[in-house]
Motif scaffolding. Structure first.
Motif, PDB file in Angstrom:
ATOM      1  N   VAL A 261      45.512  36.422  20.567  1.00 28.37           N
ATOM      2  CA  VAL A 261      45.542  36.735  21.993  1.00 28.37           C
ATOM      3  C   VAL A 261      46.268  35.598  22.713  1.00 28.37           C
ATOM      4  O   VAL A 261      45.898  34.435  22.565  1.00 28.37           O
ATOM      5  CB  VAL A 261      44.114  36.894  22.552  1.00 28.37           C
ATOM      6  CG1 VAL A 261      44.153  37.234  24.039  1.00 28.37           C
ATOM      7  CG2 VAL A 261      43.353  37.957  21.769  1.00 28.37           C
TER       8      VAL A 261
ATOM      9  N   THR B 293      47.384  34.030  26.334  1.00 28.22           N
ATOM     10  CA  THR B 293      47.171  34.034  27.776  1.00 28.22           C
ATOM     11  C   THR B 293      47.843  32.797  28.367  1.00 28.22           C
ATOM     12  O   THR B 293      48.354  31.951  27.647  1.00 28.22           O
ATOM     13  CB  THR B 293      45.660  34.059  28.113  1.00 28.22           C
ATOM     14  OG1 THR B 293      45.493  34.176  29.528  1.00 28.22           O
ATOM     15  CG2 THR B 293      44.963  32.791  27.637  1.00 28.22           C
TER      16      THR B 293
ATOM     17  N   THR C 247      41.701  46.707  25.404  1.00 25.07           N
ATOM     18  CA  THR C 247      41.433  45.863  24.235  1.00 25.07           C
ATOM     19  C   THR C 247      41.122  46.709  23.010  1.00 25.07           C
ATOM     20  O   THR C 247      41.413  46.304  21.880  1.00 25.07           O
ATOM     21  CB  THR C 247      40.261  44.906  24.507  1.00 25.07           C
ATOM     22  OG1 THR C 247      39.122  45.667  24.940  1.00 25.07           O
ATOM     23  CG2 THR C 247      40.615  43.880  25.564  1.00 25.07           C
TER      24      THR C 247
ATOM     25  N   ALA D  63      48.131  39.096  26.720  1.00 20.53           N
ATOM     26  CA  ALA D  63      46.948  39.390  27.528  1.00 20.53           C
ATOM     27  C   ALA D  63      47.151  39.009  28.990  1.00 20.53           C
ATOM     28  O   ALA D  63      48.158  38.387  29.349  1.00 20.53           O
ATOM     29  CB  ALA D  63      45.752  38.640  26.942  1.00 20.53           C
TER      30      ALA D  63
END
Length: 343
Positions: free
Chosen positions: A15, A17, A128, A166
């Protein structure tokens, strides 16, 4: 390879970010390319509806289906998928209830948008859920409505890794902690079961949350806050990906002096005259300002690097690419990740 070869052994959901403006999507795409090396197959997923992946790979806007967008130099493929809540809901209704047509009717009446607006946790579960389903999916196994996972399955996974581009750092914990978001919506039933399966992957050692940043005050602070928040809710913190790193162009002693404004203007002018500049003194004055600015930026960035070190996470430095980001630039960044042991 460095000693970091084994940093992400067993991690299958990466993920990514980061604060806006740090190049989060660019680094997610580069990580996918890096992970695809050696003949592996990687899925790159975006959930923000910006079609950033299509722009980076110079391909048409991505539909709600997995499409190959690039190959790794030494073999391997990157597939990409743009997920939106409405299409994910159609999948969900078909998977658990066989109700795709009913879902399409709900969409026409605006019920889907209404439901995910008043219950944003449901939207996050849908988004998700698609990524975690891709993590679990195995070759030759068709999805069966409501079928439980078979612990004895030994078929290889369809994707060796999934990279999720994300939402930004300020929303990442809420986005990933879907069980907490769903708790007030459904305590039992298929929705809760679906959320539990999503969290089974997200909370497992198979998942790592990486933070994209640049060496500036606000992105670094958001990164440190994000690392702490993700750890506090029991999710796996991955690496810090430092983007747009520019190496110093002066020796340490000269940098230290220049940061204090101490620059030998006569020496610069003399060098410019020797190089054939007609107005060497004026050019030297301009260059002096550039040198001081550069030295002070290097000093600030060194301080930001020290602050990031406090996170005690693997840190990868990605070079500044001034010509713009295209597929060649993504391969350059992917190579930098591989050289540092990030894939």
């Amino acid at each position: 390879m460095s000693a970091r070869d084994s940093d992400w052994d067993g991690v299958r959901l990466h993920v990514v970010t980061g604060k806006g403006g740090t190049g989060k999507t660019t680094l997610a795409a580069s990580l996918a390319l890096a992970l695809a090396g050696g003949g592996r197959t990687v899925l790159l997923v975006e959930v923000e509806g910006r079609q950033g992946i299509a722009q980076l790979f110079d391909c048409p806007p991505l539909p709600y289906e997995e499409r190959r967008v690039a190959g790794a130099p030494d073999g391997g493929d990157v597939y990409a998928l743009a997920v939106d809540a409405e299409a994910a809901l159609m999948d969900y209704l078909e998977l658990f209830y066989g109700m795709r047509r009913a879902g399409q009717a709900l969409t026409r009446f605006g019920v889907v948008d209404f439901a995910t607006t008043i219950a944003p946790g449901a939207r996050d579960v849908l988004l998700t859920g698609k990524a975690t389903e891709a993590v679990r999916r195995r070759v030759g196994r068709e999805r069966r409505r409501g079928a439980p996972r078979d612990p004895a399955e030994s078929a290889p996974h369809v994707y060796d890794a999934v990279v999720l581009d994300a939402p930004p750092t300020g929303r990442i914990a809420q986005f990933l902690n879907v069980n907490a978001e769903v708790a007030g919506l459904a305590r039992v039933g298929p929705i809760r079961n679906h959320a539990d399966r999503v969290m089974e992957v997200i909370r497992s050692p198979e998942t790592a949350v990486h933070f994209a940043t640049v060496l500036e005050e606000m992105p670094v602070q958001e990164t440190l806050d994000g690392v702490a928040e993700i750890g506090s809710v029991g999710l796996g913190v991955g690496a810090v990906l430092v983007n747009m790193v520019r190496p110093p162009v002066l020796y340490a002693e000269a940098l230290s002096a220049a940061a204090e404004g101490d620059v030998d203007l006569a020496a610069i002018a003399g060098g410019l005259k020797a190089a054939g500049f007609e107005d060497a003194e004026a050019a030297a004055a301009d260059l002096r300002g550039e040198v001081v600015d550069h030295a002070r930026r290097v000093r600030v960035e060194a301080g930001m690097s020290e602050r990031l070190a406090a996170a005690d996470r693997p840190t990868y430095l990605l070079p500044f690419i001034g010509e713009g980001i295209d597929l060649a630039a993504l391969h350059t960044l992917a190579a930098a990740l591989r050289e540092q042991g990030g894939a």
